[in-house]
Design a protein around this motif. Sequence first.
Motif, PDB file in Angstrom:
ATOM      1  N   MET A 163       0.870  -1.263   0.103  1.00  0.00           N
ATOM      2  CA  MET A 163       0.093  -0.002  -0.037  1.00  0.00           C
ATOM      3  C   MET A 163       0.796   1.352   0.101  1.00  0.00           C
ATOM      4  SD  MET A 163      -3.297  -0.617   2.473  1.00  0.00           S
ATOM      5  CE  MET A 163      -4.456  -2.031   1.933  1.00  0.00           C
ATOM      6  N   SER A 164       0.386   2.205  -0.642  1.00  0.00           N
ATOM      7  CA  SER A 164       1.056   3.366  -0.872  1.00  0.00           C
ATOM      8  C   SER A 164       1.186   4.479   0.402  1.00  0.00           C
ATOM      9  CB  SER A 164       0.412   4.430  -1.973  1.00  0.00           C
ATOM     10  OG  SER A 164      -0.753   4.856  -1.501  1.00  0.00           O
ATOM     11  N   ASP A 165       2.001   5.252   0.710  1.00  0.00           N
ATOM     12  CA  ASP A 165       1.983   6.190   1.539  1.00  0.00           C
ATOM     13  C   ASP A 165       0.739   7.206   1.674  1.00  0.00           C
ATOM     14  OD1 ASP A 165       4.680   5.420   2.384  1.00  0.00           O
ATOM     15  OD2 ASP A 165       5.587   7.128   1.224  1.00  0.00           O
ATOM     16  N   SER A 166       0.265   7.306   0.766  1.00  0.00           N
ATOM     17  CA  SER A 166      -1.120   8.184   0.592  1.00  0.00           C
ATOM     18  C   SER A 166      -2.172   7.339   1.588  1.00  0.00           C
ATOM     19  CB  SER A 166      -1.711   8.215  -0.792  1.00  0.00           C
ATOM     20  OG  SER A 166      -0.540   8.997  -1.469  1.00  0.00           O
ATOM     21  N   THR A 167      -2.213   5.910   1.336  1.00  0.00           N
ATOM     22  CA  THR A 167      -3.215   5.116   2.119  1.00  0.00           C
ATOM     23  C   THR A 167      -2.799   5.104   3.492  1.00  0.00           C
ATOM     24  OG1 THR A 167      -3.426   3.824  -0.162  1.00  0.00           O
ATOM     25  CG2 THR A 167      -4.089   2.806   2.005  1.00  0.00           C
ATOM     26  N   ALA A 194      -4.121   8.302   5.056  1.00  0.00           N
ATOM     27  CA  ALA A 194      -5.307   8.271   4.915  1.00  0.00           C
ATOM     28  C   ALA A 194      -6.093   7.406   6.116  1.00  0.00           C
ATOM     29  CB  ALA A 194      -5.986   7.811   3.611  1.00  0.00           C
ATOM     30  N   ILE A 195      -5.470   6.155   6.340  1.00  0.00           N
ATOM     31  CA  ILE A 195      -5.813   5.456   7.456  1.00  0.00           C
ATOM     32  C   ILE A 195      -5.848   6.074   8.777  1.00  0.00           C
ATOM     33  CG2 ILE A 195      -5.736   3.085   8.586  1.00  0.00           C
ATOM     34  CD1 ILE A 195      -5.003   1.900   5.906  1.00  0.00           C
ATOM     35  N   TYR A 215     -10.239  10.067   5.639  1.00  0.00           N
ATOM     36  CA  TYR A 215      -9.749   9.315   4.756  1.00  0.00           C
ATOM     37  C   TYR A 215      -9.278   9.895   3.468  1.00  0.00           C
ATOM     38  CZ  TYR A 215      -8.607   4.917   2.032  1.00  0.00           C
ATOM     39  OH  TYR A 215      -7.789   4.004   1.378  1.00  0.00           O
ATOM     40  N   CYS A 216     -10.632  10.260   2.795  1.00  0.00           N
ATOM     41  CA  CYS A 216     -10.506  11.081   1.417  1.00  0.00           C
ATOM     42  C   CYS A 216      -9.623  12.086   1.278  1.00  0.00           C
ATOM     43  CB  CYS A 216     -11.924  11.295   1.072  1.00  0.00           C
ATOM     44  SG  CYS A 216     -13.218  10.262   0.780  1.00  0.00           S
ATOM     45  N   TYR A 256      -5.800  10.945   1.778  1.00  0.00           N
ATOM     46  CA  TYR A 256      -5.460  10.477   0.746  1.00  0.00           C
ATOM     47  C   TYR A 256      -5.043  11.293  -0.380  1.00  0.00           C
ATOM     48  CZ  TYR A 256      -5.205   6.906  -3.065  1.00  0.00           C
ATOM     49  OH  TYR A 256      -4.846   6.191  -4.029  1.00  0.00           O
ATOM     50  N   PHE A 278      -1.530  12.267  -1.876  1.00  0.00           N
ATOM     51  CA  PHE A 278      -1.456  11.868  -3.616  1.00  0.00           C
ATOM     52  C   PHE A 278      -1.245  12.700  -4.341  1.00  0.00           C
ATOM     53  CE2 PHE A 278      -3.105  11.211  -7.759  1.00  0.00           C
ATOM     54  CZ  PHE A 278      -2.532  10.056  -8.268  1.00  0.00           C
ATOM     55  N   ARG A 306       1.737  -4.304   2.699  1.00  0.00           N
ATOM     56  CA  ARG A 306       2.628  -3.151   2.582  1.00  0.00           C
ATOM     57  C   ARG A 306       4.040  -3.824   2.709  1.00  0.00           C
ATOM     58  NH1 ARG A 306       3.337   2.593   2.643  1.00  0.00           N
ATOM     59  NH2 ARG A 306       5.244   3.377   3.981  1.00  0.00           N
TER      60      ARG A 306
END
Length: 298
Positions: free
Chosen positions: A1-5, A8-9, A79-80, A83, A87, A292
């Motif tokens: 999973m990306s750093d953005s995810t 977001a979490i 989260y949105c 993210y 991103f 990840r």
Amino acid sequence: MSDSTVHAIAGAGGGIISMALTYPLITISSRQQVQKNGKSKDAYKSTLDAVQKIVAKEGIAGLYSGLDSALFGISLTNYCYYYFYEFTKSVINKAQMSTIESMSAGAVAGAATVLITNPIWVINTRIATRNAGTPDQKPLGTIETAAQMIKEGGLKTFWQGVAPALILVANPIIQYTVFEKFKAKIAKTRALTSFDFFLLGAISKLAATSITYPYIVVKSRMQLKKSDDAKERYDSIMDGFRKIIKYEGVAGLYKGISSKIVQSILTASFLFMAQAKLVDYVARLLVSLGVRAQPKRI
């Protein structure tokens, strides 16, 4: 999973924590924002008066009206936002963004978040303010409120108030720009502590809320069920401003600002502090779950 995810979490988790801790202030502020007759006996004269009247009529539970939809809403919203913000930062691909680049990232993240989550906040506003004028009404849950909205106005009802909400994208833009700039200055001299994140969250949110509050009032009122009375119905943002000033004075644009500022500052402070802590925990958890990759050691 990306750093953005990962961010977001962590942002969703931080949002749930901060919302749960400050929700009574959100209820009070929302009710004061939609309160048009400040002279009635049921009107809230102050934050303390609002607490007393809500508890007397609805019990402690009244302060938490709509908490379930709010927790879901804030988790999805954060989260949105995190993210899309992270991103966009990765697309810009700079270790230190300029003010314009930081604001652009915030604008993209904010607009995407509003369009996705507006239905949740319309539902939450209606639940939180339902008992303000008619305390004898039967409380409705999230699903019941959504069903009632569809029955009364169709799916378009879920996007009431989206125009001022999009303008309010300026709120997190201001907030995150102020936060990032101060954080960068401190980071040049020393490592940031949890208290630094708490304090930076407070300062950045104070600046954002103070500037954008009149739009928050208009948005809250536009998210309510549309009235048949032309005086009570806002057909546009400017129509809302015009009618509030005409019938309530300029002060009407700032109803509930004291409790909102306290709530916003505390929410942002807890959010930034919790999110900063959760990023590392989330990253390690995702690595342990095998979703990840283990970061490379230098």
